[in-house]
Write a protein that holds these residues in place. Sequence first.
Motif, short mmCIF file in Angstrom:
data_model
loop_
_atom_site.label_atom_id
_atom_site.label_comp_id
_atom_site.label_asym_id
_atom_site.label_seq_id
_atom_site.Cartn_x
_atom_site.Cartn_y
_atom_site.Cartn_z
N VAL A 1 43.92 40.29 49.04
CA VAL A 1 45.25 40.07 48.51
C VAL A 1 45.60 38.58 47.84
CG1 VAL A 1 47.76 40.69 48.01
CG2 VAL A 1 45.82 42.10 49.51
N ARG B 1 48.92 31.86 40.09
CA ARG B 1 49.86 31.28 39.21
C ARG B 1 49.55 31.23 37.64
NH1 ARG B 1 55.28 29.56 39.53
NH2 ARG B 1 54.89 29.85 41.80
N LEU B 2 50.44 32.14 36.88
CA LEU B 2 50.17 32.14 35.73
C LEU B 2 51.16 31.29 34.82
CD1 LEU B 2 49.80 35.94 35.28
CD2 LEU B 2 48.08 34.29 35.87
N GLY C 1 54.48 32.88 35.18
CA GLY C 1 55.01 33.80 36.25
C GLY C 1 53.99 33.70 37.37
N VAL C 2 53.99 34.65 38.42
CA VAL C 2 52.94 34.87 39.11
C VAL C 2 52.70 36.28 39.26
CG1 VAL C 2 53.99 32.96 40.76
CG2 VAL C 2 54.97 35.35 41.12
N GLU C 3 51.46 36.41 39.88
CA GLU C 3 50.74 37.83 39.96
C GLU C 3 50.36 37.98 41.38
OE1 GLU C 3 48.56 39.54 36.44
OE2 GLU C 3 46.97 39.00 37.75
N THR C 4 50.14 39.18 41.97
CA THR C 4 49.46 39.42 43.12
C THR C 4 48.35 40.59 42.89
OG1 THR C 4 51.60 39.15 44.13
CG2 THR C 4 49.71 40.08 45.48
N VAL C 5 47.18 40.03 43.32
CA VAL C 5 46.23 40.89 42.67
C VAL C 5 45.45 41.46 44.40
CG1 VAL C 5 45.95 40.21 40.43
CG2 VAL C 5 44.55 39.04 42.38
N LYS C 6 44.97 42.52 44.29
CA LYS C 6 43.93 43.04 45.41
C LYS C 6 42.80 43.32 44.69
CE LYS C 6 44.65 46.45 48.92
NZ LYS C 6 45.50 47.62 49.14
N CYS C 7 41.50 42.83 45.63
CA CYS C 7 40.25 43.38 45.24
C CYS C 7 39.42 43.36 46.24
CB CYS C 7 39.89 42.37 43.85
SG CYS C 7 39.64 40.69 44.45
N SER D 1 46.91 31.01 30.61
CA SER D 1 46.32 31.58 31.53
C SER D 1 45.30 32.73 31.38
CB SER D 1 47.14 31.93 32.72
OG SER D 1 48.38 32.43 32.45
N VAL E 1 38.21 46.58 38.84
CA VAL E 1 38.00 46.48 40.28
C VAL E 1 39.31 45.61 40.78
CG1 VAL E 1 35.48 46.73 40.60
CG2 VAL E 1 36.45 44.39 39.54
N GLU F 1 43.24 45.35 41.25
CA GLU F 1 44.61 45.95 41.04
C GLU F 1 45.73 44.93 41.24
OE1 GLU F 1 47.22 48.52 44.31
OE2 GLU F 1 45.11 48.38 45.01
N VAL G 1 48.98 44.22 41.90
CA VAL G 1 49.89 44.80 42.93
C VAL G 1 51.26 44.66 42.57
CG1 VAL G 1 50.94 44.94 45.29
CG2 VAL G 1 48.16 44.20 44.78
N GLU G 2 51.39 43.26 41.88
CA GLU G 2 52.73 42.82 41.72
C GLU G 2 52.63 41.88 40.58
OE1 GLU G 2 55.57 40.54 43.97
OE2 GLU G 2 56.23 40.32 41.89
N ARG G 3 53.80 41.75 39.53
CA ARG G 3 53.67 40.62 38.69
C ARG G 3 55.22 40.46 38.26
NH1 ARG G 3 51.49 40.72 32.94
NH2 ARG G 3 49.83 38.94 33.18
N HIS G 4 55.61 39.20 38.22
CA HIS G 4 56.82 39.10 37.43
C HIS G 4 56.74 37.92 36.95
CE1 HIS G 4 57.33 37.19 41.57
NE2 HIS G 4 58.11 36.34 40.95
N GLU H 1 58.33 35.19 34.92
CA GLU H 1 59.60 34.32 34.95
C GLU H 1 59.79 33.79 33.44
OE1 GLU H 1 58.83 33.13 39.78
OE2 GLU H 1 58.38 31.62 37.95
#
Lengths: 291, 339
Positions: free
Chosen positions: A162, A166-167, A170-176, B99, B201, B203, B205-208, B210
């Motif tokens: 996980v 940093r975009l 904003g920010v994104e959390t990914v799982k792979c 990005s 492949v 997922e 999970v979360e994205r915000h 700003e």
Amino acid sequence: METYKIIVLAKQVPDTRNVGKDAMKADGTVNRAVLPAIFNPEDLNALEQALRIKDQFPGTTVKLLTMGPGRAAEIIREGLFRGADGGVLLTDRAFAGSDTLATSYALGQALKKMGKIDFVIAGRQAIDGDTAQVGPQVAEKLGMLQVTYVEEVKELKKDTIVLKRRLDRGVETVKCKLPLVMTVNGTAPECRVRNAKLLMKYKWAKTVTELQKENEDYTHLYNDRPDLNIPEWTVTDIETDASQLGLSGSPTKVKSIENVVLQAKDSKIISDADSDIESMMIELIKSHTIG
Amino acid sequence: MNNVFVYCEIEDGQVADVSQELLTKGRSLANELKCNLEAIAIGHKLENVGSEIIPYGVDTLYLADDKRLSPYQTLPHTAIVVKLFQEQKPQIALMGASSIGRDLGPRVSSALHSGLTADCTSLVIGEHFDKKANKNYENLLYQIRPAFGGNIIATIINPDCRPQMATVREGVMKKSILDPKYKGKIVNLEVPKYVSDTDFVVEVVERHMEKSKLNIKGSPIVVAGGYGVGSKENFRLLHELAEVLGGEVGASRAAVDAGYVEHERQIGQTGLTVRPKLYIACGISGQIQHRAGMDQSAQIIAINTDPEAPINAIADYVITGDIAEIVPKMIKYYKKNTK
Ligand SMILES: Cc1cc2nc3c(=O)[nH]c(=O)nc-3n(C[C@H](O)[C@H](O)[C@H](O)COP(=O)(O)OP(=O)(O)OC[C@H]3O[C@@H](n4cnc5c(N)ncnc54)[C@H](O)[C@@H]3O)c2cc1C
Ligand SMILES: Cc1cc2nc3c(=O)[nH]c(=O)nc-3n(C[C@H](O)[C@H](O)[C@H](O)COP(=O)(O)OP(=O)(O)OC[C@H]3O[C@@H](n4cnc5c(N)ncnc54)[C@H](O)[C@@H]3O)c2cc1C
């Protein structure tokens, strides 16, 4: 406990951040002699991420891969001083003039020779070419997944990871799943400093070419201590299609270069006197720049 | 065949600014090359994006609409763009140096073995004579970009491989609608023909997002402060000047790092790129990384205690002095002469 095999991609770059007036030659080319060669900053962030995984999963190996001229062996030594297990210098005139695609091809072929890899970790961007293209292109060459702009490894369990990215906005959390190529952002934690013990231990780590230039005194060390040998791979050590290498294997060509360092334009010098400031404001109002 | 293509980024159902800017540029390149302008948008619920894209002069818009295609993911978006480019064989393909574009572009160019030039600041059609091969190339895309930390400007060409791909940062090109009633056709791609299930492949999970409420980039006047401003309190002076002039406050990284001002206001290589009518640099030395984000400003005023500050070299007005004295005077004489 799980262990991983990690390769960190690191590039030696001229320090373009503090460029003085002498950094460019009259003909517009870069005066490399006055720019110190450094470890690309974001590659240090990449190395730190690798070392953190190693801290958490003892038995994990972290090796560096760098492509460049002979002196880029410094990158491997720097990595060893900070806790890496070793590295390979990929060096050959055949790689000269590579654009990002030819660079990625050569790095990719070297990585293929390294066997099964769980992670390739690169910096987001090098401060000389400034393209941020090599990481994703290496991933494509290896048919691997890429996750760019990584700031933090939030969780690693067996083959699932996980990551926080940093975009732009904003920010994104990914799982792979592994294996994976990731590129690490400058906003990720800074690299740990050199370790004094490792510095002593690896001070004499050298490539064969460097060794040949050294005086005799230390040569015996390399026979007793194989870990001091930094492997140097040339084009003959990896499988390559010559048409994809170097300048001729690069779709992009530099047509021309213009030096823009501190080119003065005609400027008006204004004193801090009231009258000077007032006439400047009037001029800006008249030209509709303000108002 | 052999048209100009723009990859349009979709965020929350909206077409990104950078994509609209590229559509405008793409249209003018297509006019010069006498070919069509085409675009692709990938995402979900794209019913309305056509009306946001076609008015820029787009002749064909390809849509790949699928729930799984939003938000952006590397492999599925790459698969669609690669296959579509193989079918349509564009001569030029443009993407945002965002990005998303900087994640997608290199992957696509590697798969197609076509060159990619990053972060272009100018795109021009020109010719090239290759002395070695004794061959002349017409109608190449000159991809002009800063490199080496902004110290050099290189013109890159891509003579033999297609498409000629380039990324451009937001704010570098200007956007303008060609014709609100422009007639372009929309082609809905059959998504399963372009992407396979195994491409999904990752997922998210979360994205915000700003979203920055500030609109520094759109502001005609930017009053920017650096480390030389000295404190959060002193930054109030700059806010005051910005307010009086109808501008926004920007900052150098050193000012942000020192905590004088929020990160969203940072201008430069790792911050915003702005090109206002007037940029007022207060207590900013003008390092390359800062200049990279503002040197396209139409006019620059530099206020600095150091007469040798590098920022002075690119300024139209050089004021040597203390901002604490000069900024109040600027406010005073602006008010006096506009009332
Ligand atoms: C003026 C100029 C402009 C250029 N513009 C372009 C261009 O627009 N497009 C293009 O394709 N090429 C371009 N090039 C060529 C490009 O700079 C080189 O191919 C360079 O070696 C790799 O690109 P980069 O520095 O941009 O690396 P990036 O893609 O920014 O590097 C990202 C990461 O990849 C890894 N990496 C990169 N290079 C190496 C290496 N040699 N060894 C180990 N790891 C590495 C590092 O982890 C690094 O942090 C340009 C060169 C010049 C001189
Ligand atoms: C990879 C990388 C990315 C970067 N990205 C960015 C970026 O996006 N944006 C950015 O800005 N920087 C960036 N930087 C940092 C950049 O290199 C500089 O460190 C930074 O821009 C310096 O900020 P400054 O000019 O405010 O501070 P300083 O360089 O400390 O300059 C302060 C100036 O204020 C003047 N001064 C002092 N007191 C007064 C006074 N009372 N009145 C008037 N003038 C006064 C001084 O003479 C001096 O010129 C980056 C650096 C790196 C390595």
